[in-house]
Design an enzyme around this catalytic site. Structure first.
Site: not given
Ligand code: THU
Length: 144
Positions: A50-52, A61, A63, A94, A97
């Protein structure tokens, strides 16, 4: 061209690769790294983390990165998928995804979940998908 057999699924290797890529996650806001790994029908492994973003809603996410790597690496269909948190525990993708994974893997995609191996249709019942678009196009064609 002869149809190639499904590759063998090594869930432990997928798990190790998901843990490794989770260490590259960029998560300054949530502090919640996620790593994802999947087997492609041709035997390739694709991964993502994941990359915020300071604009929180733009977060990618793990995925998203994985599906991007699938296409950037030559495309193909996902066969098996899992994702993990920082403790290396399996987590569920999630809802958004699951939709991405359905498009990239089709109805036979297997997911290793905290409750065992499940098909994508078990965790995303009655999905909207490419068939809905073609059904609509066919209806529009019939009306012309
Ligand atoms: N996140 C994912 O990378 N994939 C998911 O299926 C669930 C959530 C990440 C998004 C965010 O950076 C962190 O988890 C907290 O929600």
């Amino acid at each position: 061209m002869p149809h190639s057999p499904e590759p063998e699924i090594d869930w432990d290797s997928l798990h190790a690769q998901a843990v490794a890529i989770s260490e590259r996650a960029y998560v300054p806001y949530s502090g919640y790294p996620v790593g994802a790994a999947a087997l492609v029908e041709d035997g390739r492994i694709v991964v993502g983390c994941n990359v915020e973003n300071a604009s929180y809603g733009l977060t990618l996410c793990a995925e998203c990165g994985l599906v991007s790597a699938l296409h950037a690496g030559g495309g193909g269909r996902l066969v098996a998928f899992l994702c993990v948190n920082a403790a290396a525990d399996l987590i569920m993708p999630c809802g958004r995804c699951r939709q991405l994974l359905y498009e990239a893997g089709g109805p036979t995609l297997l997911l290793r979940t905290p409750e065992g191996v499940r098909t994508i249709l078990e965790v995303l019942p009655q999905p909207f998908g490419p068939h809905d678009l073609t059904a609509n196009q066919a209806r529009e064609g019939a009306l012309q």
